[in-house]
Write a protein that holds these residues in place. Structure first.
Motif, short mmCIF file in Angstrom:
data_model
loop_
_atom_site.label_atom_id
_atom_site.label_comp_id
_atom_site.label_asym_id
_atom_site.label_seq_id
_atom_site.Cartn_x
_atom_site.Cartn_y
_atom_site.Cartn_z
N PHE A 473 39.34 40.94 36.82
CA PHE A 473 38.99 40.00 35.76
C PHE A 473 39.90 40.27 34.57
O PHE A 473 40.16 41.43 34.21
CB PHE A 473 37.52 40.15 35.37
N ALA A 474 40.39 39.21 33.94
CA ALA A 474 41.37 39.34 32.88
C ALA A 474 40.84 40.23 31.76
O ALA A 474 39.83 39.91 31.14
CB ALA A 474 41.73 37.97 32.33
N GLY A 475 41.52 41.36 31.53
CA GLY A 475 41.15 42.25 30.45
C GLY A 475 40.06 43.23 30.76
O GLY A 475 39.68 44.05 29.90
N ASP A 476 39.50 43.17 31.99
CA ASP A 476 38.44 44.11 32.35
C ASP A 476 39.03 45.50 32.58
O ASP A 476 40.22 45.65 32.88
CB ASP A 476 37.71 43.61 33.60
N ASP A 477 38.18 46.51 32.48
CA ASP A 477 38.68 47.89 32.54
C ASP A 477 38.55 48.51 33.93
O ASP A 477 38.70 49.73 34.08
CB ASP A 477 37.97 48.77 31.51
N VAL A 478 38.30 47.70 34.95
CA VAL A 478 38.19 48.22 36.30
C VAL A 478 38.68 47.16 37.28
O VAL A 478 38.56 45.95 37.04
CB VAL A 478 36.73 48.63 36.63
N VAL A 479 39.27 47.62 38.38
CA VAL A 479 39.67 46.75 39.48
C VAL A 479 38.58 46.79 40.55
O VAL A 479 38.01 47.85 40.82
CB VAL A 479 41.01 47.23 40.08
N TYR A 480 38.30 45.64 41.16
CA TYR A 480 37.36 45.59 42.28
C TYR A 480 38.16 45.57 43.59
O TYR A 480 38.97 44.67 43.82
CB TYR A 480 36.45 44.37 42.17
N ILE A 481 37.93 46.58 44.41
CA ILE A 481 38.68 46.75 45.65
C ILE A 481 37.97 46.04 46.80
O ILE A 481 36.76 46.20 46.99
CB ILE A 481 38.85 48.24 45.98
N ASN A 482 38.73 45.26 47.55
CA ASN A 482 38.21 44.59 48.74
C ASN A 482 38.13 45.62 49.86
O ASN A 482 39.15 46.13 50.32
CB ASN A 482 39.13 43.43 49.11
N GLU A 483 36.92 45.91 50.28
CA GLU A 483 36.71 46.91 51.34
C GLU A 483 36.85 46.31 52.73
O GLU A 483 36.66 47.00 53.74
CB GLU A 483 35.31 47.52 51.19
N PRO A 495 43.92 50.51 32.15
CA PRO A 495 44.05 50.96 30.76
C PRO A 495 44.18 49.79 29.79
O PRO A 495 45.27 49.31 29.49
CB PRO A 495 45.33 51.80 30.79
N VAL A 496 43.05 49.34 29.27
CA VAL A 496 43.03 48.20 28.35
C VAL A 496 42.30 48.55 27.05
O VAL A 496 41.77 47.65 26.39
CB VAL A 496 42.38 46.96 29.01
N ASP A 497 42.29 49.81 26.65
CA ASP A 497 41.64 50.18 25.40
C ASP A 497 42.26 49.42 24.24
O ASP A 497 43.48 49.40 24.07
CB ASP A 497 41.78 51.69 25.15
N GLY A 498 41.40 48.79 23.45
CA GLY A 498 41.86 48.04 22.29
C GLY A 498 42.11 46.57 22.55
O GLY A 498 42.40 45.82 21.61
#
Length: 640
Positions: A473-483, A495-498
């Motif tokens: 998701f744009a600007g989110d702090d985690v990636v969702y991995i397709n299992e 790394p999107v702090d700020g």
């Protein structure tokens, strides 16, 4: 009477004047002061009796490892030969990389002890500059300092990639040059990738809209993950009433990417820029100039399967809450950048707001449109195959959630049909994502929701090169991995702090290392560029040209199989398209992760019915498939 230099006094300094006139001068005695009156000499005859200033910085041989936004040239002030004076200082800067070219000349008022001039470029890597300065007053000039050299480094010192063997991500925005120079204003929205300069690397366009009109940003990929902002010099800064939507598309089928750019502010039309070898010319035609509503999402797509790209623009931002008079824009491509406006039908009247995605959601071989609707139900526009659209009740195809901003389609479970992700708002006004699985013939079943997310859209890409599509998701702090099978779990941090008010996301292999990186358009802070530090894994990239010569071949379906596995399900299915979700455009070069597979067969089904098949393609290279070659297509291989 003999000729001699004339000296006169003034409050600040003594200036020696030389006369070139031969006739005698008149002498007058005024209160005991001897003054010689002659014709006023020209400025080139004037010499300032002062020494050269002393160059302080940058010193000879200075090297800038990262591209600066400004180089401050400093000198220690000089004094007059006969009296103390306050001078101005003339600075000159030359680019001496090849020939010596004057690139800046500026007169600066003196500082108290030192005087500084800020040279703002534009800068580029592997450039050498020289500078000098001299004192000036009332048209008289002192001697120059010696020429002093400084240069920029050959490459940008990007942060090193992770060596842990695990999927991880690095914020390289600053090192890559995406935040300048020059300083990039706030107001980023769209993020669109394509090789617009023809150098084999994906460039990046960031649309910008803020309180005051600002230019859009065009970042040319320099290789190695570094960029130079060149919108102004390339002709697509598009300084107007602000832009949300922007889409690359080969509008004249000449093999390069032109630009369709929306104007957010009312009173100005959307624009078309023709690509001429990496520079652009505004060729907006009369039909577009007649419209001046505020535009959000835009796409270039072949609505009538005639081989060229038509245009669609979402006008308004609320959707159902917009005035009924605020209609969308739909244009049929008639060739040679001539477009006919279509002002009837569902695509024209639909209550669209925010983003738009061009996708064959029902798998019938033509390109449909799906748009956000901030104030109402999801807008699904089904194409009847000839470019006429009908509005589909989302409930009739199994969709029960709304899309506040944008919709992205992708084959999340590798079953050869396109699933769907909606981004909306929950009852508390927080951003939420809703994932739907295609259960056949363009009907859908709800899978799950994603909460505590950020951004106006989600984007799919195979980040770990294992063959299925992961989710960011744009600007989110985690990636969702397709299992596998479209089952998602939280993965590595981003790394999107700020980051403040992220909007759109686009994916591309910016550094040519075989994995997918991504850019984020951000409204209230700098934009973001994330490098993927993926562990080793095989991949293949596919560059398409349609049978008509269109770069990207938008609307084509790409199916990739393990080599010699005819009759099985494909490893991956991809759709080449213009835009995703809310104002995001991925690099049209299709990327597919292969895991440990080293050889694949590829089938491409183009809009209009042509099919090309390639067998036994080796992994870890870029394959070009040209739809104009016919049959079992000959192909071009570009080794990475």
């Amino acid at each position: 009477m003999f000729r001699k230099p004339l000296v006169y006094t003034c409050p600040a300094l003594l200036i020696k004047l030389k006369s070139n006139y031969s006739r005698p001068s008149a002498l007058f005695a005024v209160f005991g002061l001897l003054v010689t009156v002659q014709f006023h000499p020209t400025s080139q005859d004037i010499t300032l009796k002062a020494g050269a200033p002393v160059a302080l910085s940058p010193l000879e041989g200075a090297v800038y490892e990262t591209l600066p936004s400004v180089v401050t040239l400093n000198v220690a002030n000089t004094t007059g030969t006969f009296a103390t004076a306050v001078f101005n200082y003339q600075f000159e800067v030359y680019d001496v990389t090849g020939d010596s070219t004057l690139v800046a000349s500026s007169l600066v008022s003196a500082g108290t002890i030192n005087t500084a001039y800020g040279f703002t470029g534009p800068f580029d890597f592997s450039r050498r500059y020289q500078w000098r300065a001299r004192a000036e007053l009332d048209g008289a000039f002192g001697p120059w300092t010696s020429l002093t050299s400084f240069r920029t480094s050959d490459t940008s010192p990007l942060p090193p990639a992770s060596s842990s063997g695990q999927l991880s991500f690095t914020d390289i925005t600053v090192a890559a040059g995406i935040n300048g120079p020059p300083a990039i204003p706030l107001g980023g929205h769209g993020a669109a990738f394509a090789d617009a300069t023809g150098n084999g690397r994906p460039d990046l366009y960031i649309t910008t809209n803020w309180n005051d009109p600002v230019a859009d940003q065009f970042f040319i990929n320099q290789g190695g993950g570094t960029f130079i902002e060149s919108g102004g010099t390339r002709g697509i800064a598009d300084f107007d009433a602000g832009s949300h939507g922007g889409a690359w598309g080969d509008l004249d089928n000449d093999g390069d990417y032109d630009l369709f750019n929306g104007a957010t502010g009312t009173g100005l039309p959307n624009s078309i820029f023709r690509n001429d070898g990496g520079t652009f010319t505004d060729v907006t035609g009369a039909s577009l100039l007649d419209r001046s509503e505020g535009t959000r999402g835009v796409v270039t797509f072949d609505m009538d399967k005639d081989g060229d790209l038509d245009l669609f623009a979402v006008n308004g931002w609320l959707g159902s809450g917009d005035p009924a008079s605020e209609r969308n824009e739909l244009y049929r491509n008639d060739g040679n950048f001539s477009f006919t406006s279509i002002s009837t039908g569902a695509a024209y009247t639909a209550p669209s707001g925010q983003g738009v995605t061009d996708t064959d959601f029902d798998g019938d071989g033509d390109i449909d449109l799906i748009t956000g609707n901030r104030d109402g139900d999801l807008v699904i526009l089904r194409n009847n195959g000839t470019g006429e659209f009908s509005l589909v009740d989302p409930g009739s195809v199994g969709i029960t959630h709304r899309a506040y901003s944008g919709v992205t389609s992708a084959d999340i479970d590798n079953d050869s049909d396109l699933d769907m992700l909606l981004v909306g708002l929950d009852s508390s006004g927080d951003t939420i994502g809703h994932l739907y699985r295609n259960v056949g013939s363009g009907t859908f079943g709800f899978v799950r929701s994603f909460i505590n997310i950020d951004g106006y859209m989600g984007g799919f890409s195979d980040l770990d090169n294992d063959g299925d599509l992961d989710l960011v998701f744009a600007g989110d702090d985690v990636v969702y991995i397709n299992e596998g099978g479209g089952e998602y779990s939280p993965g590595p941090a981003v790394p999107v702090d700020g980051i403040d008010d992220p909007r759109a996301i686009g994916f591309a292999d910016i550094d040519g290392d075989g994995d997918q990186d991504f850019a984020i358009g951000v409204k209230r802070s700098r934009n973001w560029l994330i490098r993927n530090d993926a562990p080793p894994g095989n991949w293949i990239k596919i560059k398409l040209f349609s049978p008509q010569g269109q770069a990207g071949a938008f609307g084509a379906k790409i199916l990739v199989y393990a080599a010699n596995s005819a009759g099985t399900l494909p490893l991956a299915t991809r759709e080449s398209r213009s835009n995703n979700g809310y104002l995001g455009q991925d690099d049209p070069v299709i990327h597919i992760g292969l895991g440990d597979i080293t050889s694949v067969d590829i089938t491409v089904n183009f809009v209009g019915g042509a099919t090309r098949v390639l067998t036994g393609a080796s992994s870890n290279q870029t394959i070009t498939i040209d739809g104009a070659t016919g049959g079992l297509a000959p192909f071009f291989v570009e080794q990475q």
